[in-house]
Design a protein around this motif. Structure first.
Motif, PDB file in Angstrom:
ATOM      1  N   THR A 110     -14.961 -29.411 -17.443  1.00 46.90           N
ATOM      2  CA  THR A 110     -14.020 -28.435 -16.898  1.00 46.90           C
ATOM      3  C   THR A 110     -13.132 -27.907 -18.018  1.00 46.90           C
ATOM      4  O   THR A 110     -12.694 -28.674 -18.880  1.00 46.90           O
ATOM      5  CB  THR A 110     -13.128 -29.080 -15.813  1.00 46.90           C
ATOM      6  N   ILE A 111     -12.886 -26.613 -18.009  1.00 48.62           N
ATOM      7  CA  ILE A 111     -11.996 -25.982 -18.981  1.00 48.62           C
ATOM      8  C   ILE A 111     -10.771 -25.444 -18.242  1.00 48.62           C
ATOM      9  O   ILE A 111     -10.902 -24.642 -17.313  1.00 48.62           O
ATOM     10  CB  ILE A 111     -12.688 -24.827 -19.734  1.00 48.62           C
ATOM     11  N   LEU A 112      -9.590 -25.894 -18.658  1.00 51.68           N
ATOM     12  CA  LEU A 112      -8.344 -25.417 -18.069  1.00 51.68           C
ATOM     13  C   LEU A 112      -7.656 -24.460 -19.034  1.00 51.68           C
ATOM     14  O   LEU A 112      -7.628 -24.699 -20.244  1.00 51.68           O
ATOM     15  CB  LEU A 112      -7.394 -26.584 -17.762  1.00 51.68           C
ATOM     16  N   GLY A 113      -7.092 -23.389 -18.483  1.00 53.23           N
ATOM     17  CA  GLY A 113      -6.318 -22.453 -19.282  1.00 53.23           C
ATOM     18  C   GLY A 113      -4.828 -22.703 -19.112  1.00 53.23           C
ATOM     19  O   GLY A 113      -4.387 -23.346 -18.153  1.00 53.23           O
ATOM     20  N   ALA A 114      -4.044 -22.188 -20.046  1.00 54.89           N
ATOM     21  CA  ALA A 114      -2.595 -22.388 -19.998  1.00 54.89           C
ATOM     22  C   ALA A 114      -1.975 -21.531 -18.903  1.00 54.89           C
ATOM     23  O   ALA A 114      -2.315 -20.356 -18.741  1.00 54.89           O
ATOM     24  CB  ALA A 114      -1.977 -22.049 -21.346  1.00 54.89           C
ATOM     25  N   GLY A 115      -1.064 -22.144 -18.165  1.00 54.49           N
ATOM     26  CA  GLY A 115      -0.324 -21.422 -17.137  1.00 54.49           C
ATOM     27  C   GLY A 115       1.090 -21.127 -17.600  1.00 54.49           C
ATOM     28  O   GLY A 115       1.312 -20.726 -18.739  1.00 54.49           O
ATOM     29  N   ASP A 116       2.055 -21.366 -16.735  1.00 55.17           N
ATOM     30  CA  ASP A 116       3.449 -21.039 -17.041  1.00 55.17           C
ATOM     31  C   ASP A 116       4.112 -22.122 -17.884  1.00 55.17           C
ATOM     32  O   ASP A 116       3.646 -23.263 -17.970  1.00 55.17           O
ATOM     33  CB  ASP A 116       4.239 -20.859 -15.740  1.00 55.17           C
ATOM     34  N   VAL A 117       5.232 -21.733 -18.488  1.00 60.73           N
ATOM     35  CA  VAL A 117       6.092 -22.661 -19.221  1.00 60.73           C
ATOM     36  C   VAL A 117       7.292 -22.967 -18.335  1.00 60.73           C
ATOM     37  O   VAL A 117       7.945 -22.053 -17.822  1.00 60.73           O
ATOM     38  CB  VAL A 117       6.557 -22.056 -20.561  1.00 60.73           C
ATOM     39  N   HIS A 118       7.584 -24.252 -18.146  1.00 57.81           N
ATOM     40  CA  HIS A 118       8.668 -24.657 -17.252  1.00 57.81           C
ATOM     41  C   HIS A 118       9.715 -25.454 -18.024  1.00 57.81           C
ATOM     42  O   HIS A 118       9.393 -26.458 -18.663  1.00 57.81           O
ATOM     43  CB  HIS A 118       8.127 -25.510 -16.099  1.00 57.81           C
ATOM     44  N   GLU A 119      10.950 -24.990 -17.960  1.00 55.30           N
ATOM     45  CA  GLU A 119      12.077 -25.741 -18.513  1.00 55.30           C
ATOM     46  C   GLU A 119      12.509 -26.742 -17.444  1.00 55.30           C
ATOM     47  O   GLU A 119      13.229 -26.399 -16.507  1.00 55.30           O
ATOM     48  CB  GLU A 119      13.224 -24.792 -18.863  1.00 55.30           C
ATOM     49  N   THR A 120      12.064 -27.968 -17.581  1.00 52.24           N
ATOM     50  CA  THR A 120      12.284 -28.961 -16.534  1.00 52.24           C
ATOM     51  C   THR A 120      12.913 -30.215 -17.115  1.00 52.24           C
ATOM     52  O   THR A 120      12.531 -30.670 -18.194  1.00 52.24           O
ATOM     53  CB  THR A 120      10.945 -29.334 -15.857  1.00 52.24           C
ATOM     54  N   ARG A 121      13.860 -30.757 -16.399  1.00 49.88           N
ATOM     55  CA  ARG A 121      14.468 -32.033 -16.746  1.00 49.88           C
ATOM     56  C   ARG A 121      14.399 -32.943 -15.524  1.00 49.88           C
ATOM     57  O   ARG A 121      14.159 -32.496 -14.412  1.00 49.88           O
ATOM     58  CB  ARG A 121      15.924 -31.846 -17.193  1.00 49.88           C
ATOM     59  N   PHE A 138      -3.177 -25.589 -16.629  1.00 54.26           N
ATOM     60  CA  PHE A 138      -2.170 -26.597 -16.951  1.00 54.26           C
ATOM     61  C   PHE A 138      -0.857 -25.878 -17.245  1.00 54.26           C
ATOM     62  O   PHE A 138      -0.853 -24.706 -17.637  1.00 54.26           O
ATOM     63  CB  PHE A 138      -2.594 -27.462 -18.147  1.00 54.26           C
ATOM     64  N   VAL A 139       0.249 -26.565 -17.034  1.00 48.98           N
ATOM     65  CA  VAL A 139       1.556 -25.987 -17.338  1.00 48.98           C
ATOM     66  C   VAL A 139       2.140 -26.703 -18.548  1.00 48.98           C
ATOM     67  O   VAL A 139       1.731 -27.815 -18.897  1.00 48.98           O
ATOM     68  CB  VAL A 139       2.527 -26.084 -16.141  1.00 48.98           C
ATOM     69  N   VAL A 140       3.100 -26.049 -19.183  1.00 50.20           N
ATOM     70  CA  VAL A 140       3.711 -26.560 -20.405  1.00 50.20           C
ATOM     71  C   VAL A 140       5.194 -26.802 -20.167  1.00 50.20           C
ATOM     72  O   VAL A 140       5.882 -25.944 -19.600  1.00 50.20           O
ATOM     73  CB  VAL A 140       3.506 -25.571 -21.571  1.00 50.20           C
ATOM     74  N   ILE A 141       5.676 -27.971 -20.587  1.00 53.31           N
ATOM     75  CA  ILE A 141       7.093 -28.311 -20.490  1.00 53.31           C
ATOM     76  C   ILE A 141       7.616 -28.559 -21.906  1.00 53.31           C
ATOM     77  O   ILE A 141       7.230 -29.554 -22.543  1.00 53.31           O
ATOM     78  CB  ILE A 141       7.331 -29.564 -19.625  1.00 53.31           C
ATOM     79  N   PRO A 142       8.443 -27.670 -22.452  1.00 58.02           N
ATOM     80  CA  PRO A 142       8.952 -27.858 -23.814  1.00 58.02           C
ATOM     81  C   PRO A 142       9.803 -29.121 -23.934  1.00 58.02           C
ATOM     82  O   PRO A 142      10.590 -29.439 -23.044  1.00 58.02           O
ATOM     83  CB  PRO A 142       9.800 -26.605 -24.054  1.00 58.02           C
ATOM     84  N   VAL A 143       9.630 -29.819 -25.043  1.00 54.59           N
ATOM     85  CA  VAL A 143      10.459 -30.981 -25.364  1.00 54.59           C
ATOM     86  C   VAL A 143      11.361 -30.644 -26.548  1.00 54.59           C
ATOM     87  O   VAL A 143      12.577 -30.810 -26.484  1.00 54.59           O
ATOM     88  CB  VAL A 143       9.587 -32.211 -25.680  1.00 54.59           C
ATOM     89  N   LEU A 144      10.762 -30.171 -27.640  1.00 48.79           N
ATOM     90  CA  LEU A 144      11.509 -29.689 -28.803  1.00 48.79           C
ATOM     91  C   LEU A 144      11.032 -28.274 -29.116  1.00 48.79           C
ATOM     92  O   LEU A 144       9.899 -28.078 -29.558  1.00 48.79           O
ATOM     93  CB  LEU A 144      11.290 -30.607 -30.012  1.00 48.79           C
ATOM     94  N   ASP A 145      11.897 -27.306 -28.862  1.00 49.81           N
ATOM     95  CA  ASP A 145      11.565 -25.887 -29.067  1.00 49.81           C
ATOM     96  C   ASP A 145      12.785 -25.222 -29.698  1.00 49.81           C
ATOM     97  O   ASP A 145      13.534 -24.502 -29.038  1.00 49.81           O
ATOM     98  CB  ASP A 145      11.200 -25.249 -27.725  1.00 49.81           C
ATOM     99  N   LYS A 166      -3.602 -31.406 -12.908  1.00 50.97           N
ATOM    100  CA  LYS A 166      -4.099 -32.286 -11.851  1.00 50.97           C
ATOM    101  C   LYS A 166      -5.613 -32.455 -11.973  1.00 50.97           C
ATOM    102  O   LYS A 166      -6.322 -31.518 -12.349  1.00 50.97           O
ATOM    103  CB  LYS A 166      -3.752 -31.710 -10.471  1.00 50.97           C
ATOM    104  N   LEU A 167      -6.074 -33.652 -11.649  1.00 50.49           N
ATOM    105  CA  LEU A 167      -7.507 -33.934 -11.609  1.00 50.49           C
ATOM    106  C   LEU A 167      -7.889 -34.303 -10.183  1.00 50.49           C
ATOM    107  O   LEU A 167      -7.274 -35.181  -9.575  1.00 50.49           O
ATOM    108  CB  LEU A 167      -7.871 -35.080 -12.554  1.00 50.49           C
ATOM    109  N   ASP A 168      -8.896 -33.641  -9.677  1.00 56.70           N
ATOM    110  CA  ASP A 168      -9.374 -33.923  -8.331  1.00 56.70           C
ATOM    111  C   ASP A 168     -10.405 -35.048  -8.375  1.00 56.70           C
ATOM    112  O   ASP A 168     -11.124 -35.220  -9.373  1.00 56.70           O
ATOM    113  CB  ASP A 168      -9.998 -32.652  -7.740  1.00 56.70           C
TER     114      ASP A 168
END
Length: 205
Positions: A110-121, A138-145, A166-168
């Motif tokens: 399976t190939i996943l593409g990048a989705g949204d970037v979420h600033e989440t804590r 997949f989504v991206v959550i910045p840690v050091l940006d 997520k994996l089904d």
């Protein structure tokens, strides 16, 4: 007139035996010296040698553009929520659109593409973005940006971030492998077996 005959023994036999003994002694000495030198050289070589798995890790680190540092998971319905901590090796600019995540699971690729970037804590596994994630992104959550490039431009330039997906049909004890595909470097492949755990969130490597 009487003749006195003197019989002298032949010393060649004794000389031959002495010569053979000397040769054996020399061979024995050389063998001992050679063994000691071989042992010292072998130990010296081992001093500079890495275990095979460490050597592979070093090669992966210096030839991969994206390194997977840590991985965490938790059960979700009939599958798993997976979070990977990712760090670039180089500061080369690369768009999230050029990054794909390759997953091999139960004989399926399976190939996943990048989705949204979420600033989440807070708790990442309880975050709201999970309800918007399908099984193809997949989504991206910045840690050091530091320059905010990841959040504002979806541009990676040395930033450290989490990748969540997520994996089904994934259960405890199953095996899966993850690889990031980019225009730079090679794939860094991580193969994991989901451990049997009574904890809600557990580390997978």
């Amino acid at each position: 007139m009487k003749f006195i005959t003197v019989i002298t023994g032949d010393n060649r036999g004794f000389s031959s035996i002495f010569t053979l003994l000397a040769i054996f002694m020399i061979i024995g000495t050389l063998y001992t010296i050679g063994s000691v030198m071989h042992t010292e050289l072998y130990q010296s070589d081992n001093f500079f040698q890495f275990p095979e798995n460490e050597t592979k890790k070093v090669l992966d680190d210096i030839t991969s553009y994206l390194m997977i540092e840590e991985g965490y998971a938790c059960t979700h319905e009939n599958g798993m929520k997976i979070i990977l901590l990712v760090k670039p090796v180089f500061d080369t600019d690369i768009s999230l659109e050029d990054i794909s995540l390759q997953i091999v699971q139960k004989g399926h690729l399976t190939i996943l593409g990048a989705g949204d970037v979420h600033e989440t804590r807070g708790s990442l596994f309880d975050a709201n973005f999970w309800k918007d994630i399908g099984y193809d992104t997949f989504v991206v959550i910045p840690v050091l940006d530091g320059d905010n490039s990841l959040s504002s431009q979806k541009l990676v330039n040395g930033d450290i971030f989490f990748v969540a997906f997520k994996l089904d049909d994934m259960e405890m004890g199953d095996t899966a492998s993850f690889s990031f595909l980019t225009p730079y470097g090679r794939c860094m492949n991580i193969e994991v077996q989901i451990p049997f755990s009574t904890s809600g969130v557990f580390r997978i490597f």
